[in-house]
Write an enzyme that holds these catalytic residues in place. Structure first.
Site, short mmCIF file in Angstrom:
data_model
loop_
_atom_site.label_atom_id
_atom_site.label_comp_id
_atom_site.label_asym_id
_atom_site.label_seq_id
_atom_site.Cartn_x
_atom_site.Cartn_y
_atom_site.Cartn_z
N TYR A 126 15.86 30.15 7.27
CA TYR A 126 14.65 30.79 7.80
C TYR A 126 14.68 30.81 9.33
O TYR A 126 15.03 29.83 9.97
CB TYR A 126 13.40 30.02 7.36
CG TYR A 126 13.08 30.16 5.90
CD1 TYR A 126 12.77 31.41 5.35
CD2 TYR A 126 13.05 29.05 5.07
CE1 TYR A 126 12.44 31.54 4.01
CE2 TYR A 126 12.72 29.16 3.73
CZ TYR A 126 12.42 30.41 3.20
OH TYR A 126 12.11 30.53 1.87
N LYS A 150 0.84 -1.20 0.00
CA LYS A 150 0.00 0.00 0.00
C LYS A 150 0.87 1.25 0.00
O LYS A 150 2.08 1.18 0.25
CB LYS A 150 -0.90 -0.03 1.24
CG LYS A 150 -0.14 -0.01 2.55
CD LYS A 150 -1.04 -0.33 3.73
CE LYS A 150 -0.23 -0.35 5.02
NZ LYS A 150 -1.04 -0.78 6.18
C1 LIG Z 1 -0.14 -1.75 6.77
C2 LIG Z 1 -0.65 -3.05 7.27
C3 LIG Z 1 0.23 -4.12 7.47
C4 LIG Z 1 1.73 -4.01 7.33
O1 LIG Z 1 2.25 -3.48 8.52
P1 LIG Z 1 3.83 -3.29 8.77
O2 LIG Z 1 3.91 -2.79 10.15
O3 LIG Z 1 4.32 -2.31 7.76
O4 LIG Z 1 4.46 -4.62 8.58
C5 LIG Z 1 -0.32 -5.34 7.82
N1 LIG Z 1 -1.65 -5.48 8.01
C6 LIG Z 1 -2.51 -4.46 7.84
C7 LIG Z 1 -3.96 -4.67 8.06
C8 LIG Z 1 -2.04 -3.20 7.49
O5 LIG Z 1 -2.90 -2.19 7.34
#
Ligand SMILES: *Cc1c(COP(=O)(O)O)cnc(C)c1O
Length: 369
Positions: free
Chosen positions: A266, A35
């Site tokens: 800045y 994702k």
């Molecule tokens: C994002 C996500 C993961 C992966 O988590 P990590 O901590 O990056 O390994 C696994 N399960 C779900 C439901 C998620 O939303």
């Protein structure tokens, strides 16, 4: 065109991290979580490099569509499922697996009625209190899914851990026990494909699978670890046998002498305590360098550690390169990567490494290696 600022993605690191995950969770299947543009690493390139995974997981259906349009045929799990009828039709067309976490999503399936038999992952809320059916609501959800006009091809279960990155926290064990009680109360069913008529189960994200052997399940769901980054605050990826897959690198675009007593940037928040050499690097918060990074935060120029001097600008940062008398325009610099762990940079910025790698902005070209 030679790029000044770029995020270099090491595909063999991604593959090696997948191997490390398999070694850490022997016997488990791996759902590679890609994702958020594969945590900033490039969705399709990462999914292609991780072709050895058993499935891919995304948060939004649009991400899944991009995978299919790129010709990727691995199973794709929609971690939040779908929210509208047209999305459900698209999910059927694309052959996605669905997470169902809310009764409204069962309503969509009931109304859909036709076509594809989905693999459905029922999400159980074992304490995160974000998505999923509470254990007491699960039997009714299961019964409704089993009674669909077009029943699911298979029903699997998943839950998500809230505190698996805290190695001594009892909550992970409690979440696993809650899930176990749900499983113990289940009758064998034809829609379950696990041993003994039980459902196939997924529990561990990166922290769960690396830190809690009891919190893996039949499928693990690593994201962060695949990118070579540690989910534990006191360790970096290399400590866990992982290889950082992203190097955010740029160049020195100006070098200036700043007399003792003058300020840089800045707000004038950094003041030269001696006559200083300041190098300006092309990378700023418009690229995803966190603006909260304080003066003193580490940056590498030609492999040497130097310190951020003053506020992060949109397109640039300044570093105190006084200890590098030879520094020149064009010298390569690293914001994070294998030689400067993103975990350390994130800690300096008061955030987690997830946010830094996901936050590399669209204008930063990804370069595959
Ligand atoms: C994002 C996500 C993961 C992966 O988590 P990590 O901590 O990056 O390994 C696994 N399960 C779900 C439901 C998620 O939303």
């Amino acid at each position: 065109m030679s790029r000044i600022l770029r995020a270099c993605i090491n595909r063999s690191a991604l593959r090696s991290n997948l191997d490390a995950v398999r070694a850490a969770a022997p016997g488990a299947r791996v759902m590679a979580v890609v994702k958020a543009n594969a945590y900033g690493h490039g969705l399709v390139a990462t999914a292609t490099a991780l072709a050895g995974a058993d499935a891919l997981a995304v948060a939004r259906i649009e991400e899944g569509v991009l995978l299919r349009e790129a010709g990727i045929t691995l199973p794709v799990v929609l971690l939040e499922g779908v929210f509208t009828g047209p999305q459900l039709a698209e999910a059927a067309h694309r052959d996605f697996e669905l997470v169902v976490h809310d009764a409204s999503q069962i309503g969509l399936l009931e109304a859909f009625g036709r076509g594809r038999r989905f693999t459905v992952w029922i999400k159980i809320d074992t304490g995160m209190n974000r998505l999923g059916f509470r254990p007491e609501d699960f039997p009714a959800a299961l019964a409704r899914l089993c009674a669909l006009p077009v029943p699911p091809r298979e029903i699997r279960l998943l839950t998500h851990l809230a505190r698996a990155d805290e190695r001594d926290c009892p909550m992970t064990g409690e979440q696993v026990s809650r899930l176990q009680r749900v499983l113990d109360a289940l009758q064998p069913h034809a829609a379950f494909a696990g041993a003994g008529g039980r459902p196939v189960v997924s529990i561990g994200n990166s922290a769960g699978l690396l830190g809690w052997p009891a919190a893996r399940g039949d499928w693990v769901r690593p994201g962060l670890a695949l990118y070579g980054v540690s989910p534990f605050p006191d360790q970096v990826g290399a400590d866990l046998g992982l290889m950082a897959a992203m190097t955010l690198e740029t160049s020195v675009i100006a070098v200036r002498r700043v007399p003792c007593g003058e300020t840089v940037g800045y707000g004038g928040t950094w003041r030269a305590a001696q006559d200083s050499t300041i190098a300006i690097l092309a990378a700023g918060y418009g690229d995803g360098v966190p603006r909260h990074l304080p003066s003193g935060a580490p940056v590498l120029i030609g492999g040497e550690r130097v310190a951020l001097a003053g506020r992060v600008s949109m397109d640039m940062i300044a570093v105190d390169a006084t200890r590098l008398p030879e520094v020149r325009v064009g010298d390569r610099a690293v914001l994070w990567g294998p030689t400067l762990p993103v975990e350390h940079v994130a800690a300096q910025a008061g955030t987690i490494p997830y946010e830094l790698i996901c936050g590399v902005s669209q204008r930063v070209p990804l370069e595959l290696r």
